[in-house]
Write a protein that holds these residues in place. Structure first.
Motif: not given
Lengths: 551, 345
Positions: A74-75, A78-79, A84, A439-444, A478
């Motif tokens: 789950a983490c 999100q990340v 990281e 990366g910067k699209r994580a969780n999207l 999203d």
């Protein structure tokens, strides 16, 4: 290590090119050569060796934190980055409050020591011993360096600087011409203090760069406004071939074929090395590696070339089915002399002579292996697009425009060479599935699958696309995806088939691996068709018609 | 999952409803009687008959919901009889005037946490641990990747960052209500006495904080800054909605940073293109959530907002507490939403 971590933070914390250049310059001037060498290799992305897998790092982390695997998953969602996530979850270890013993932890060790000794030593250990050593290492690192070390261990180190920018910074810090540093860097860089010293040594006459290819000169996307005021006749036009860029060299040391990614690809293309041997020593050609049958009018598609790429020692039958050719468009070195500062027109005249000479030596069977990229000229700018559109039957991607008096420069310098690509093909497709990015699209939800209608009123998956929407559209979509999910398959959500998107792509080919029966090249979203209901999206039949029309 | 029928609290289309008190807690739609945990826009909505809230939040509620609302100011810890229920408000440590709301009737007690945090914050009352049979807790940052350093440590980072650029302005993006004032109060504690510039959306919420006696450096609204004033070395605090907006045209050369719990994740910062991320949140982090659940001694926990599934599963499987996610229009503050920060309109 401290200096490199701080450089990483500076580069990561700004989008300004000049600020990055300044930070790099300051770093290269202040650290020992061995560290500078490692930083250079890491920043250019040439040393992404996986020493310990992300999975193993996670295992080592969870053994101490005691958190369940599903929670780590789950983490991670999100990340969006495994190294990281480990660095963040590690903060939850129960013995955290114990003061880390900073003395003798190796934090003060240099980047070179970390890269050459400390990290490889961790990788060489096994089982419990490795777990304990990694944990001991983590315990004494501050959070930002913990992230960095994990990224170096897992081979996922990346930061937003281009090779060109790093090259410029090294050149500036050493007071050298950028082109010279770029040339010295060609063909790879093995980090060591000596290598960095050689890279930044003062320019000397008769410097031996004979083991290296020349840095490639790159074209920019056409801006017609920049050249409309010039005479069309001052430009040389060529097809923009749909293969891979290469440099074919014959020097005293032997023959070599370099890809644009600076890989030596001799083994994959023995027939091209054979042809290079018939060229006089002291020759360097710039051109395109492509599959082209001896008597055919046009080359084969990129898909044929893909069968040859990355394949060492291709079989005879593969060489027969997919014969490689080198389509030469520039001559960089002739009789051992660097021609790059001469105008294109002169280089071209010498290239044509050289080709003639080569043809006389080659046997008929192999005469199609070295081809000249045919030149064209244009009378009026208004005819440009019509000319470009003829690229498709040539299986080319578009047109190249090169100024007749252009020198051969290094990297992407606007003004001399332009590329004018074909308009992409387009189909309207329906969004079927979505998956979160990383990366910067994580969780999207940013990775989309699209379908076209078959004859029976069902949608069949046809292409995936990841790009083309702006940030606002991504967030809007999203939210829509979260609210219109019909089913979940692990990380993938099926959505109500309601949203239509125009997809753009470069080519369409029959494919047995794809359920819809064909594969498209470089698909991306060109428009969100909020004006179209799903029922009006395109069908497999229209895609097939497009394919037949192009064949 | 829905709340069992017959309990002290029910989930109605308007939001959490207590039949015994005939009152809704942070309702989503207009209702006759609203008990408000705090004045953020996703908890306090316009159009209700009467509002019950901590007195310190009155100024902000009137600023956001209209000066004419019927507001019954209450104090922390005071016990109120509303209908057949006994209701009390307890400090949540989230923002000025934020509360957890405890309800009791028929021998059953429930605690609605609202948004809360456990870290010290000089701009509001600290969280008070409260016990109840049933707890409804938020879980905005309910993942173990979130672990906060103290506000003082982060403020020191912010100060060092600001002072490192004497030749250009620094723009710090922070939620206009709560975070901006917390940062200012922390900066004051670090001895900052130079004037800080404020975007209009932040400025509007300063008076209640000054009235409550929260010590902060002197501030000046951006609109009052004379044309052509030298901005180098100045700090501006603006809401994230102003990031890359035309209103900040004078700050194109500025370094910028965002102060938010979301900044713990590198990708989240990159996605929005902030230079620096400062990890400071007004919500509880992972260990703060667990600590609060344990201290409530609740036998049943319902989890709302954000990572409700994850936290509920963890409480069940690892802590052995009956816990379920509670579905409803509980909109977690997401990094991409600026709803909670936009000025009331």
């Amino acid at each position: 290590m401290h200096a490199f971590a701080s450089l990483f933070q500076q580069l990561d914390g700004t989008s300004s090119t000049s600020a990055k250049l300044e930070a790099l310059n300051a770093y290269f001037q202040s650290v020992p050569a061995a560290d500078a060498a490692w930083a250079l290799a890491l920043l250019m992305g040439k040393r992404r060796k996986r020493l310990i897998t992300g999975r193993r790092l996670r295992e080592i982390c969870l053994a101490v934190t005691g958190l369940p695997e599903w929670l780590f998953e789950a983490c991670h969602a999100q990340v969006g980055d495994s190294a990281e996530t480990v660095a963040l979850v590690w903060q939850q270890r129960p013995d955290r409050s114990a003061t880390p013993n900073q003395a003798g932890t190796g934090l003060e060790q240099s980047l070179a020591q970390w890269m050459e000794q400390r990290l490889p030593a961790l990788a060489a250990l096994q089982g419990n011993e490795q777990a304990e050593a990694v944990q001991a290492c983590w315990r004494c690192l501050p959070a930002d360096q913990l992230l960095l070390v994990n990224k170096l261990l897992s081979g996922g180190f990346r930061v937003g600087v281009s090779t060109g920018l790093v090259t410029r910074a090294v050149a500036r810090s050493a007071g050298l011409e950028e082109a010279l540093v770029a040339h010295r860097l060609m063909g790879g860089f093995t980090p060591s203090a000596e290598a960095f010293a050689a890279l930044t040594a003062a320019a000397g006459h008769g410097e031996d760069l004979s083991a290296k290819p020349y840095p490639f000169f790159l074209a920019s996307p056409l801006e017609l406004g920049q050249l409309e005021h010039t005479s069309p006749e001052s430009w040389q036009l060529e097809w923009k071939w749909d293969g891979i860029r290469g440099q074919l060299i014959h020097r005293a040391g032997g023959c070599s074929l370099w890809s644009r990614g600076e890989e030596l690809i001799n083994e994959a293309f023995p027939e091209l090395i054979a042809l290079a041997e018939l060229l006089p020593q002291g020759t360097a050609l710039d051109g395109e590696v492509i599959v082209w049958h001896g008597d055919a009018e046009a080359p084969e598609s990129f898909a044929s070339l893909q069968r040859r790429l990355g394949r060492k020692a291709p079989s005879r039958s593969l060489q027969r089915d997919c014969p490689a050719a080198f389509v030469a468009y520039d001559l960089l070195e002739h009789q051992g002399t660097d021609l790059r500062q001469q105008p294109l027109q002169q280089r071209r005249a010498l290239l044509e002579q050289l080709h003639q000479h080569w043809l006389q030596q080659a046997d008929t069977a192999s005469s199609g292996r070295l081809r000249l990229s045919a030149t064209q000229s244009l009378q009026r700018w208004s005819e440009l697009n019509e000319r470009r559109d003829q690229a498709r039957p040539q299986r080319a991607e578009g047109l190249m425009l090169k100024a007749l008096d252009s020198p051969y420069l290094v990297g992407r310098k606007r003004g001399h060479w332009w590329k004018h690509k074909l308009e992409p093909l387009r189909l309207d497709a329906v969004l079927l599935y979505a998956q979160a990015g990383s990366g910067k699209r994580a969780n999207l939800y940013t990775d989309y699958s699209f379908g076209l209608w078959n004859g029976e009123g069902a949608l069949v998956t046809f292409a995936k696309a990841y790009s083309g929407l702006d940030d606002g559209e991504i967030r809007q979509l999203d939210r829509w995806i979260r609210a219109h999910t019909t089913e979940r398959f692990g990380p993938v959500r099926a959505v109500e088939p309601l949203q239509v998107f125009e997809l753009a792509f470069e080519g369409i080919q029959p494919s047995k691996r794809h359920k819809c029966g064909f594969a498209v090249r470089f698909p991306r979203i060109s428009r969100w068709r909020t004006d179209k209901p799903a029922s009006e999206a395109d069908s497999l039949a229209s895609a097939r018609a497009l394919m037949e029309q192009l064949a | 999952m829905p709340l069992a029928p017959g309990g002290l609290l029910q989930l109605s289309p308007e939001g959490l409803y207590c039949p015994a008190a005939q009152a809704w807690i942070d309702p989503w739609r207009p209702v006759p009687r609203a008990l408000i945990t705090h004045a953020h826009a996703d908890h306090a909505r316009p159009g209700c008959g009467e509002y019950w809230a901590i007195g310190a939040s009155e100024g902000i509620l009137r600023e956001r919901l209209g000066a004419e609302i019927t507001l019954l100011p209450v104090d922390y810890g005071q016990l109120h009889r509303i209908g057949a229920a006994r209701v009390s408000f307890h400090a949540a440590g989230h923002v000025l005037g934020s509360a957890q709301i405890r309800l009791e009737a028929g021998g059953e007690s429930w605690l609605v946490s609202g948004d809360y945090k456990r870290c010290a914050d000089p701009s509001c009352e600290p969280f008070e641990p409260v016990q109840a049979d049933v707890l409804i807790s938020e879980a905005t940052f309910g993942l173990p990747i979130y672990r906060w350093q103290s506000g003082a440590e982060i403020a020191a980072e912010i100060l060092a960052w600001w002072r490192s650029a004497p030749d250009r302005p620094s723009v710090l993006f922070a939620y206009a209500f709560g975070k901006a004032q917390r940062v200012l109060a922390e900066l004051h504690r670090l001895g900052v006495s130079d004037e800080v510039l404020l975007h209009g959306a932040v400025e509007r919420l300063m008076a209640p904080y000054r009235q409550a006696g929260v010590a902060m450096p002197p501030t000046r609204p951006l609109a009052e800054l004379e044309r052509g004033a030298d901005l180098s070395g100045r700090l501006l605090i603006a809401p994230p909605a102003a990031h890359r907006s035309r209103g900040l045209g004078r700050f194109t050369k500025a370094q910028n940073g965002f102060v938010s719990g979301w900044m713990a994740v590198r990708g989240a910062r990159h996605r929005r293109g902030y230079g620096r991320g400062f990890v400071m949140s007004d919500h509880a982090d992972w260990s703060g959530l667990l600590q609060s659940v344990r201290e409530s001694r609740a036998q049943q926990v319902y989890v709302t907002h954000g990572q409700s599934n994850v936290l509920a599963r963890y409480l069940r499987e690892v802590e052995g507490i009956n816990a379920e996610p509670l579905e409803g229009h509980f909109e977690a503050e997401r990094f991409d939403d600026e709803q909670a920060t936009a000025p009331a309109s």
